[in-house]
Each structure stands twice: as C-alpha cells, then as structure tokens.
Design an enzyme around this catalytic site. Structure first.
Site, PDB file in Angstrom:
ATOM      1  N   GLY A  63       0.758  -1.105   0.595  1.00 14.39           N
ATOM      2  CA  GLY A  63       0.056   0.293   0.055  1.00 14.39           C
ATOM      3  C   GLY A  63       0.366   1.044   0.319  1.00 14.39           C
ATOM      4  O   GLY A  63       1.679   1.496  -0.069  1.00 14.39           O
ATOM      5  N   SER A 100      -7.100   5.360  13.448  1.00 13.00           N
ATOM      6  CA  SER A 100      -7.776   6.209  12.396  1.00 13.00           C
ATOM      7  C   SER A 100      -8.286   7.156  12.316  1.00 13.00           C
ATOM      8  O   SER A 100      -9.272   7.693  13.634  1.00 13.00           O
ATOM      9  CB  SER A 100      -8.580   5.485  11.711  1.00 13.00           C
ATOM     10  OG  SER A 100      -9.122   6.319   9.873  1.00 13.00           O
ATOM     11  N   GLU A 132     -10.853   8.527  11.603  1.00 11.09           N
ATOM     12  CA  GLU A 132     -11.974   8.468  11.308  1.00 11.09           C
ATOM     13  C   GLU A 132     -13.191   7.540  13.013  1.00 11.09           C
ATOM     14  O   GLU A 132     -14.164   7.842  12.426  1.00 11.09           O
ATOM     15  CB  GLU A 132     -11.581   7.114  10.383  1.00 11.09           C
ATOM     16  CG  GLU A 132     -12.213   7.476   8.791  1.00 11.09           C
ATOM     17  CD  GLU A 132     -12.911   8.618   8.408  1.00 11.09           C
ATOM     18  OE1 GLU A 132     -14.418   8.498   8.668  1.00 11.09           O
ATOM     19  OE2 GLU A 132     -13.167   9.142   7.090  1.00 11.09           O
ATOM     20  N   TYR A 190     -15.965   0.470   8.986  1.00 11.86           N
ATOM     21  CA  TYR A 190     -14.303   1.215   8.452  1.00 11.86           C
ATOM     22  C   TYR A 190     -14.094   1.298  10.007  1.00 11.86           C
ATOM     23  O   TYR A 190     -12.798   1.061  11.529  1.00 11.86           O
ATOM     24  CB  TYR A 190     -13.764   1.928   7.576  1.00 11.86           C
ATOM     25  CG  TYR A 190     -12.413   2.261   7.790  1.00 11.86           C
ATOM     26  CD1 TYR A 190     -11.477   1.202   7.561  1.00 11.86           C
ATOM     27  CD2 TYR A 190     -12.125   3.287   8.228  1.00 11.86           C
ATOM     28  CE1 TYR A 190      -9.963   2.012   7.347  1.00 11.86           C
ATOM     29  CE2 TYR A 190     -10.866   3.844   8.074  1.00 11.86           C
ATOM     30  CZ  TYR A 190     -10.210   2.730   7.877  1.00 11.86           C
ATOM     31  OH  TYR A 190      -8.906   3.591   7.901  1.00 11.86           O
TER      32      TYR A 190
END
Length: 353
Positions: free
Chosen positions: A16, A135, A137, A158
């Site tokens: 990634g 994260s 988020e 997620y």
C-alpha cells in the site's frame, strides 16, 4: 568486536501507500524488511517493485511473503519464522465508502486481523514492538479538534473496526505487557495514494483532462472537511512512535482542515484551469450512508513527546500531488511541488514518485 545485530521489521500491507514508503524508510536505516501482501492474480505491487531484489543474492534486505489478515495460522507462522523486532500493522480494507458495501469482510480483516497479530505476538513470547495504524475516522461525529482523550463515535464499518483494533491494542499492552502502540493518523496523501481516494482521484483526473483523456470528474460530498498531510511525514512518525522507551498512543495530524471543494479549487487553479465547476459531476453513489463532516486533529502530544511537527501543509500537498500526476502522463508539471520537496526534504529517503 561482534557485528551489531541487524533489526528486522515486519510490515503488513507493504504494497500500500504507507507500506511502500515505510519499507523505504526502514531500508534507509539498515533494517531487514519483511512484508506481507495478499496473493492476487492481478499485479498489485507497483509501489514496491523497485525495492525488491533476488532473495538468493548476498546482501538482500527485503523479502516478500504471501498472507492474509483472515488467516491466523499463517500470520503466526510468519511471525515465528521472521522473528521481527518490530511489526507495523498497516494492512486493512481502508476505503471508508466501500466498507459500507463489505461490512463483514471489513470487520473480519480490520478488527479481527489486528487481534490475530496480537495473539501471535503473545503466543510467540518474543519481545516484539507492535504498531497499529488507527484512524481519525474513529472520531466520526465528535466535534473537532480531536486528541488522544476525545471519545470515539465511529460512523462507518471501517471506523468501527478501527475502534476495536485501537482498544484491543491497548488491552494487550495492559494485560500482557506487550509493547503495543496506536498511531491515530489523520488523512495522509501522496503521489502513491490509491486512485479511488478522493485526493488522488482529483489530481489524476486533472492531469487526464489536461491531456485530453477525460472530460469530467465524478465525486460525492464536496463539503466534507478533512485534516490532510503528506504520507511520507506520517511514516517518519510511525517509526518514531516505536522508538520510544514505552508504548503509547498518538494523534498525528496537521491541525488544519479543508473541504473537498477547497482541494478541487486549489488543484485546478494550480494546474492552470479556470472555472473548475464545468469539470465536476456529483454522483450520489459516492455519498456515504452516514457522513463524517469535519475532522481536525490536535497533534500537541506528538509535538511534546516525539518532537514532531508537519512540514507540509495543505497547498503544498496539492502541488506535490498535481506535479506527480502530470509527470506520469509525461505532461510538463507546474513545478512547484518538486521544488517544495527539495526544499523541505533535502535528504529525501524515498525514491521519486
């Protein structure tokens, strides 16, 4: 005098954006690097192919392994075989919008995957340092700015999976004495960002419009605001987190927020376009069922303990990404992005993008 033992690092998700940069950073520091990636019939190693060498050659320091975060037996086998000093757990189904379409897979990979790695570390009995890629988020609908003491309010599968990963990492630190740290990273972008993520989607499409290959960019919520930084800087702080005497959790962010609309305006302006609105179409399929409107991180703890401050801010990030996508299509880039990189990173450890 005995030769100093070479450190070993194991990176999940090495193929990634973050994994490829982290591999380069660790190689520059003399590490032996092992990376895990999923097997796929489609070639997906473009970001790291320049790093790999024939494993039969003397002096090779980077090695690839096939694996999957849903396969606990293989994870345990790899850790016991490699015996790493540090594990950087970056592998995840990381596209927030897609996580609504694949909630079970996202939780199995992102949440239980973290548990599988921690269990393997515990069972190995090895003194491994573990970094978990948390994260922003996770904060979801909580009013900004957010720091290490801000409660979580996840608004996607997620984000829910990452909240579990965050807490299970802390639990294994407290219950079993494992060196286990969370890096709560806000949005971090680069020329290696995946093409379906909004920032890269914008800069890639602008280059294609300039080249006459595309006419429109199809986007969702332009009002969403995010705290955007440069991936390479965040990779450096990942490494720094695992070099501390004791494991801890850190918010990594720039402390600024900008909307998707602002990113569009800045990118089009920098690329020499006027009236960016004529190139944009709103497609409802890109809206999330539950939107996160504004994320801003407070990196005060990272500054105090790690001595870290971001060198690249919003407009500079936009320029770096636009320049890179212009170069990919062999267009003459505006050029400011490359100048910024040379100025801010005179001893750049990563290869050109």
């Amino acid at each position: 005098m005995a030769e100093e033992k070479k450190k070993k690092a194991f990176i999940t998700g090495i193929a990634g954006q973050d994994g490829s940069y982290l591999a380069e950073l660790l190689l520059s520091k003399g590490y032996e690097v092992h990376g895990m990636q999923r097997w796929d019939s489609v070639f997906t190693t473009q970001r790291i192919e320049h790093l790999f060498q024939d494993p039969h050659l003397n002096g090779t320091r980077i090695f690839g392994h096939y694996g999957d975060m849903t396969d606990s037996g293989n994870i345990e086998k790899l850790i016991n075989k490699i015996k790493p000093d540090e594990i950087y757990h970056l592998a995840a189904m990381s596209h927030v919008r897609v996580s609504f379409d694949m909630p079970e897979y996202t939780v199995n990979t992102d949440a239980l995957g973290t548990l599988r790695v921690l269990e393997a570390i515990k069972n190995s009995g090895l003194p491994i340092k573990f970094y978990m890629a948390a994260s922003s988020e996770m904060f979801g609908g909580i009013n900004p700015p957010q720091n290490e003491n801000t409660p979580f309010h996840p608004k996607s599968p997620y984000a829910c999976a990452k909240v579990f990963s965050y807490h299970i990492t802390r639990l294994y630190r407290e219950a079993y004495g494992i060196y286990a740290a969370n890096g709560i990273l806000y949005n971090h972008e680069s020329p290696r960002r995946g093409e379906t993520f909004v920032t890269r989607k914008i800069t890639r499409s602008i280059a294609r419009i300039k080249a006459g290959l595309d006419k429109k960019i199809y986007l969702g919520n332009l009002d969403a605001k995010r705290d955007w930084g440069l991936s390479q800087e965040y990779i450096e702080v990942m490494y720094s987190i695992l070099q501390q005497p004791e494991s801890d959790d850190f918010v990594i962010a720039t402390g600024e927020t900008h909307s998707v609309k602002e990113f569009l305006e800045e990118a089009f302006r920098y690329a020499g376009f006027e009236n960016w609105q004529q190139y944009i179409e709103i497609d409802p399929r890109y809206f999330r069922p539950a939107e996160v409107e504004t994320l801003i991180g407070d990196p005060a703890k990272a500054k105090k303990i790690l001595g870290w401050e971001p060198r690249i801010k919003f407009k500079e990030l936009v320029r770096i990404m636009v320049d890179a996508d212009f170069r990919r299509l062999e267009l003459e880039p505006p050029g400011e992005g490359e100048r910024i990189i040379k100025e801010k990173f005179p001893n750049r450890w990563w290869t050109k993008d």
